[in-house]
Write an enzyme that holds these catalytic residues in place. Structure first.
Site, mmCIF file in Angstrom:
data_model
loop_
_atom_site.group_PDB
_atom_site.id
_atom_site.type_symbol
_atom_site.label_atom_id
_atom_site.label_comp_id
_atom_site.label_asym_id
_atom_site.label_seq_id
_atom_site.Cartn_x
_atom_site.Cartn_y
_atom_site.Cartn_z
ATOM 1 N N ARG A 54 29.561 84.191 26.034
ATOM 2 C CA ARG A 54 29.037 85.469 25.539
ATOM 3 C C ARG A 54 27.903 85.227 24.540
ATOM 4 O O ARG A 54 26.908 85.956 24.512
ATOM 5 C CB ARG A 54 30.163 86.297 24.910
ATOM 6 N N ARG A 89 6.049 88.699 7.648
ATOM 7 C CA ARG A 89 7.046 89.591 8.226
ATOM 8 C C ARG A 89 6.372 90.456 9.287
ATOM 9 O O ARG A 89 5.608 91.357 8.961
ATOM 10 C CB ARG A 89 7.656 90.483 7.130
ATOM 11 N N LEU A 105 30.940 96.373 24.189
ATOM 12 C CA LEU A 105 30.984 94.922 24.198
ATOM 13 C C LEU A 105 32.139 94.528 25.118
ATOM 14 O O LEU A 105 33.249 95.039 24.977
ATOM 15 C CB LEU A 105 31.258 94.391 22.779
ATOM 16 N N GLU A 144 34.499 102.570 22.723
ATOM 17 C CA GLU A 144 35.308 101.477 22.175
ATOM 18 C C GLU A 144 35.532 101.733 20.693
ATOM 19 O O GLU A 144 35.189 102.803 20.181
ATOM 20 C CB GLU A 144 34.612 100.122 22.402
ATOM 21 N N LYS A 169 26.300 91.102 21.258
ATOM 22 C CA LYS A 169 27.058 91.086 19.995
ATOM 23 C C LYS A 169 26.097 90.762 18.848
ATOM 24 O O LYS A 169 26.097 89.663 18.297
ATOM 25 C CB LYS A 169 28.193 90.064 20.084
ATOM 26 N N TYR A 174 26.335 87.149 16.696
ATOM 27 C CA TYR A 174 27.484 86.499 16.063
ATOM 28 C C TYR A 174 28.658 86.459 17.029
ATOM 29 O O TYR A 174 28.653 87.120 18.073
ATOM 30 C CB TYR A 174 27.869 87.206 14.760
HETATM 31 N N1 PDD Z 1 34.552 92.361 16.984
HETATM 32 N N2 PDD Z 1 33.929 95.862 20.577
HETATM 33 C C1 PDD Z 1 33.236 95.611 19.448
HETATM 34 C C2 PDD Z 1 32.197 96.576 19.016
HETATM 35 C C3 PDD Z 1 33.492 94.446 18.690
HETATM 36 O O1 PDD Z 1 32.780 94.206 17.583
HETATM 37 C C4 PDD Z 1 34.518 93.560 19.118
HETATM 38 C C5 PDD Z 1 34.830 92.305 18.360
HETATM 39 C C6 PDD Z 1 35.232 93.876 20.294
HETATM 40 C C7 PDD Z 1 36.328 93.002 20.827
HETATM 41 O O2 PDD Z 1 35.844 91.803 21.329
HETATM 42 P P1 PDD Z 1 36.718 90.473 21.312
HETATM 43 O O3 PDD Z 1 37.979 90.779 22.023
HETATM 44 O O4 PDD Z 1 35.887 89.487 22.019
HETATM 45 O O5 PDD Z 1 36.984 90.137 19.865
HETATM 46 C C8 PDD Z 1 34.888 95.026 20.994
HETATM 47 C C9 PDD Z 1 34.679 91.190 16.137
HETATM 48 C C10 PDD Z 1 36.023 90.569 16.152
HETATM 49 C C11 PDD Z 1 34.187 91.546 14.740
HETATM 50 O O6 PDD Z 1 33.183 92.244 14.679
HETATM 51 O O7 PDD Z 1 34.773 91.106 13.748
#
Ligand code: PDD
Length: 283
Positions: free
Chosen positions: A50, A102, A205, A181, A149, A31
């Protein structure tokens, strides 16, 4: 609310996926969340790159023409959902599609992926952006491909629930004694005027907002050090902040009840907030 699902635009409550969808059965998909400001999609190409990396990493077949179509789908969703003014987000999800029986291994490569996009209004949390948040640490119980992601978000969901339960504002995940993170954002700390953050690695990420922070830091002459920060070290930082598409730049003023710096958002966080806002408003 209009959403896009596999080639069609339908209302959000009518859109439905198959019970055989591998996203539903296995969490087999990726996503993206993209910020929309006054109708413009912020750093769209970076998000699409990405997304490409994720699809490649999971070997989900996706053609150049399918990719190209996504951009016009997003443009239509922005207009149809009245996001030409103000703040919004686009959520994009691609799964390996519906397949029977499945079986864990990938189905035939001609299985059409499930593609879903939706656009929603977004209200930034101005209170926490101004005052900073009281963060907590939790063990990072995720796998070793956090660079993808994927929609496998249960550890992130559990971290968010812990934040809610403890009325915290921000979560720092800890792997082997080091802060990786947040559950939806990256973590930066300031030590003597230098910004520290976890290096690109399978344990984080690589955020699009993180890249914007690197850009602003370079422009303003703030040195950046890519290094894991230990749980012990971060408590002595002058500033700590979280960065992400729906987080913006959120100062952290305490961690596990202990004050960070002077206990208020610091000058580097404020400078980065301004730089990000400027880019979102003008790009
Ligand atoms: N999340 N680390 C993780 C685990 C994340 O899920 C996200 C983003 C980030 C930051 O990435 P970016 O700057 O590209 O948004 C770092 C999204 C916004 C979410 O899960 O809603």
């Amino acid at each position: 609310m209009l959403v896009y699902l596999n080639g069609e635009f339908t209302s959000r409550d009518k859109a439905a996926i198959s019970v055989n969808d591998r996203g539903f059965l296995f969490g087999d998909g990726i996503y993206e969340v993209i910020r929309v400001v006054n109708g413009r999609m912020f750093r769209l190409e970076a998000h699409l790159l990405r997304m490409d990396r994720g699809l490649k990493g999971l070997e989900i077949p996706f053609s150049a023409s399918q990719r190209k179509e996504l951009v016009s789908v997003m443009e239509k969703l922005v207009v149809e959902n009245k996001l030409q003014k103000g703040e919004g987000t686009i959520y994009l999800q691609i799964t390996r599609g519906a397949a029977l029986p499945r079986t864990h291994a990938y189905p035939s490569s001609d299985t059409p992926p499930t593609v879903m996009l939706m656009a929603s209004p977004f209200v930034p949390d101005t209170d926490i952006l101004e005052k900073g948040g009281h963060a907590i640490t939790v063990p990072d119980i995720r796998w070793s491909r956090c660079d993808l992601k994927t929609i496998n978000l249960l550890p992130n969901v559990m971290a968010a629930q812990e934040e809610k339960k403890r009325s915290a504002g921000g979560v720092l995940m800890v792997r082997d004694g080091y802060i990786t993170e947040g559950y939806k954002n990256n973590v930066f700390a300031v030590f003597d005027g230098t910004l520290w953050t976890y290096p690109d690695s399978p344990y984080i990420l690589s955020g699009i907002t993180r890249d914007v922070v690197f850009e602003i830091a370079k422009e303003k002459g703030v040195p950046v050090k890519l290094t894991p920060i230990s749980e012990k070290e971060i408590r002595k930082a002058d500033e700590v902040m979280l960065t992400g598409t729906i987080t913006d730049i959120q100062p952290v003023v305490s961690i596990d009840g202990r004050r960070i710096g002077v206990g208020r958002p610091g000058p580097i966080a404020k400078m980065l907030q301004k730089g990000l806002r400027h880019r979102m408003d003008t790009e």
